[in-house]
Design an enzyme around this catalytic site. Sequence first.
Site, PDB file in Angstrom:
ATOM      1  N   ASP A   1       0.179  13.346  -9.232  1.00 33.49           N
ATOM      2  CA  ASP A   1       1.117  12.225  -9.173  1.00 33.49           C
ATOM      3  C   ASP A   1       2.005  12.285 -10.411  1.00 33.49           C
ATOM      4  O   ASP A   1       1.526  12.574 -11.511  1.00 33.49           O
ATOM      5  CB  ASP A   1       0.380  10.879  -9.175  1.00 33.49           C
ATOM      6  CG  ASP A   1      -0.242  10.533  -7.841  1.00 33.49           C
ATOM      7  OD1 ASP A   1      -0.139  11.327  -6.897  1.00 33.49           O
ATOM      8  OD2 ASP A   1      -0.833   9.447  -7.746  1.00 33.49           O
TER       9      ASP A   1
ATOM     10  N   HIS B   1      15.213  21.166  -6.472  1.00 28.52           N
ATOM     11  CA  HIS B   1      14.051  21.927  -6.918  1.00 28.52           C
ATOM     12  C   HIS B   1      13.142  22.315  -5.758  1.00 28.52           C
ATOM     13  O   HIS B   1      13.036  21.585  -4.783  1.00 28.52           O
ATOM     14  CB  HIS B   1      13.220  21.108  -7.916  1.00 28.52           C
ATOM     15  CG  HIS B   1      13.989  20.658  -9.106  1.00 28.52           C
ATOM     16  ND1 HIS B   1      13.779  19.436  -9.696  1.00 28.52           N
ATOM     17  CD2 HIS B   1      14.975  21.248  -9.824  1.00 28.52           C
ATOM     18  CE1 HIS B   1      14.601  19.301 -10.740  1.00 28.52           C
ATOM     19  NE2 HIS B   1      15.342  20.381 -10.832  1.00 28.52           N
TER      20      HIS B   1
ATOM     21  N   TYR C   1       6.288  10.188  -7.481  1.00 21.24           N
ATOM     22  CA  TYR C   1       6.062  11.124  -6.390  1.00 21.24           C
ATOM     23  C   TYR C   1       4.679  11.747  -6.464  1.00 21.24           C
ATOM     24  O   TYR C   1       4.162  12.033  -7.520  1.00 21.24           O
ATOM     25  CB  TYR C   1       7.144  12.187  -6.300  1.00 21.24           C
ATOM     26  CG  TYR C   1       7.486  12.958  -7.545  1.00 21.24           C
ATOM     27  CD1 TYR C   1       7.163  14.300  -7.671  1.00 21.24           C
ATOM     28  CD2 TYR C   1       8.185  12.351  -8.587  1.00 21.24           C
ATOM     29  CE1 TYR C   1       7.511  15.023  -8.793  1.00 21.24           C
ATOM     30  CE2 TYR C   1       8.535  13.065  -9.719  1.00 21.24           C
ATOM     31  CZ  TYR C   1       8.194  14.404  -9.816  1.00 21.24           C
ATOM     32  OH  TYR C   1       8.531  15.110 -10.940  1.00 21.24           O
TER      33      TYR C   1
ATOM     34  N   LYS D   1      19.022  23.498 -17.091  1.00 23.70           N
ATOM     35  CA  LYS D   1      18.442  24.324 -16.031  1.00 23.70           C
ATOM     36  C   LYS D   1      19.091  24.007 -14.683  1.00 23.70           C
ATOM     37  O   LYS D   1      19.442  24.912 -13.931  1.00 23.70           O
ATOM     38  CB  LYS D   1      16.933  24.088 -15.984  1.00 23.70           C
ATOM     39  CG  LYS D   1      16.191  24.963 -15.030  1.00 23.70           C
ATOM     40  CD  LYS D   1      14.685  24.930 -15.199  1.00 23.70           C
ATOM     41  CE  LYS D   1      14.111  23.567 -15.419  1.00 23.70           C
ATOM     42  NZ  LYS D   1      12.649  23.551 -15.479  1.00 23.70           N
ATOM     43  N   ASP D   2      19.267  22.720 -14.385  1.00 23.97           N
ATOM     44  CA  ASP D   2      19.864  22.338 -13.109  1.00 23.97           C
ATOM     45  C   ASP D   2      21.330  22.778 -13.015  1.00 23.97           C
ATOM     46  O   ASP D   2      21.820  23.061 -11.925  1.00 23.97           O
ATOM     47  CB  ASP D   2      19.747  20.829 -12.882  1.00 23.97           C
ATOM     48  CG  ASP D   2      18.329  20.392 -12.544  1.00 23.97           C
ATOM     49  OD1 ASP D   2      17.454  21.260 -12.342  1.00 23.97           O
ATOM     50  OD2 ASP D   2      18.092  19.171 -12.481  1.00 23.97           O
TER      51      ASP D   2
ATOM     52  N   GLU E   1       0.868  -1.171   0.000  1.00 23.54           N
ATOM     53  CA  GLU E   1       0.000   0.000   0.000  1.00 23.54           C
ATOM     54  C   GLU E   1       0.910   1.228   0.000  1.00 23.54           C
ATOM     55  O   GLU E   1       1.709   1.408   0.916  1.00 23.54           O
ATOM     56  CB  GLU E   1      -0.870  -0.020   1.258  1.00 23.54           C
ATOM     57  CG  GLU E   1      -1.852   1.112   1.351  1.00 23.54           C
ATOM     58  CD  GLU E   1      -2.689   0.990   2.612  1.00 23.54           C
ATOM     59  OE1 GLU E   1      -3.746   0.333   2.555  1.00 23.54           O
ATOM     60  OE2 GLU E   1      -2.270   1.542   3.638  1.00 23.54           O
TER      61      GLU E   1
ATOM     62  N   LYS F   1       6.027  16.565  -0.952  1.00 28.93           N
ATOM     63  CA  LYS F   1       6.205  15.436  -1.867  1.00 28.93           C
ATOM     64  C   LYS F   1       6.392  14.143  -1.090  1.00 28.93           C
ATOM     65  O   LYS F   1       7.176  14.087  -0.146  1.00 28.93           O
ATOM     66  CB  LYS F   1       7.437  15.647  -2.758  1.00 28.93           C
ATOM     67  CG  LYS F   1       7.328  16.815  -3.713  1.00 28.93           C
ATOM     68  CD  LYS F   1       8.593  16.953  -4.545  1.00 28.93           C
ATOM     69  CE  LYS F   1       8.495  18.132  -5.487  1.00 28.93           C
ATOM     70  NZ  LYS F   1       9.773  18.315  -6.219  1.00 28.93           N
TER      71      LYS F   1
END
Length: 185
Positions: A47, A61, A130, A165-166, A28, A70
Amino acid sequence: MKVNETNLPGVLILEPRIFGDARGFFQETWQKSRYEAIGITEEFVQDNISFSTRGVLRGLHYQQPHAQGKLVSVIQGEVFDVAVDIRVGSPTFGQWAGAFLSGENHHQLWIPPGFAHGFCVVSDTVYFAYKCSVVYTPVAEGGITWNDPDIGIEWPLAEVKLSGKDQDYPRLRDINAERLPQFGG
């Protein structure tokens, strides 16, 4: 479910119960009342699943405003997952917590709103899942360089692959405090 606290108050490593036999297993991954009982009261509204290869590092981020909580996990493969406290005024501002998450250990990491998030893929490939408490809002997007020496994250790989970007994110100390979440006490 076993709940493990980290050095950052509110950031939790969760070990859901696994029911397995010769055919496989059942897990679960979220149930509202069980997670509320351990203090995760956010309502999830989005999700996501990402696929990456070894050495990919995504992060660090955050969103401000519209900070996201998250609940992250790995379906297949393994990552080193990190949360960084970026709440201005927090006693743990600039500190990080990390955990290995994999399809084998089934662990989850809860990252409350107000923390930056990133992960590095340590297996050949990974399917990363996530749940988010707030939808992705591009105009609120922010980031911190993955190798900020003031934070000092001990990433497990020396060579990483980053998005453009990172690669361009600043150090935490170079971000205007008005662009960061505030600590509520």
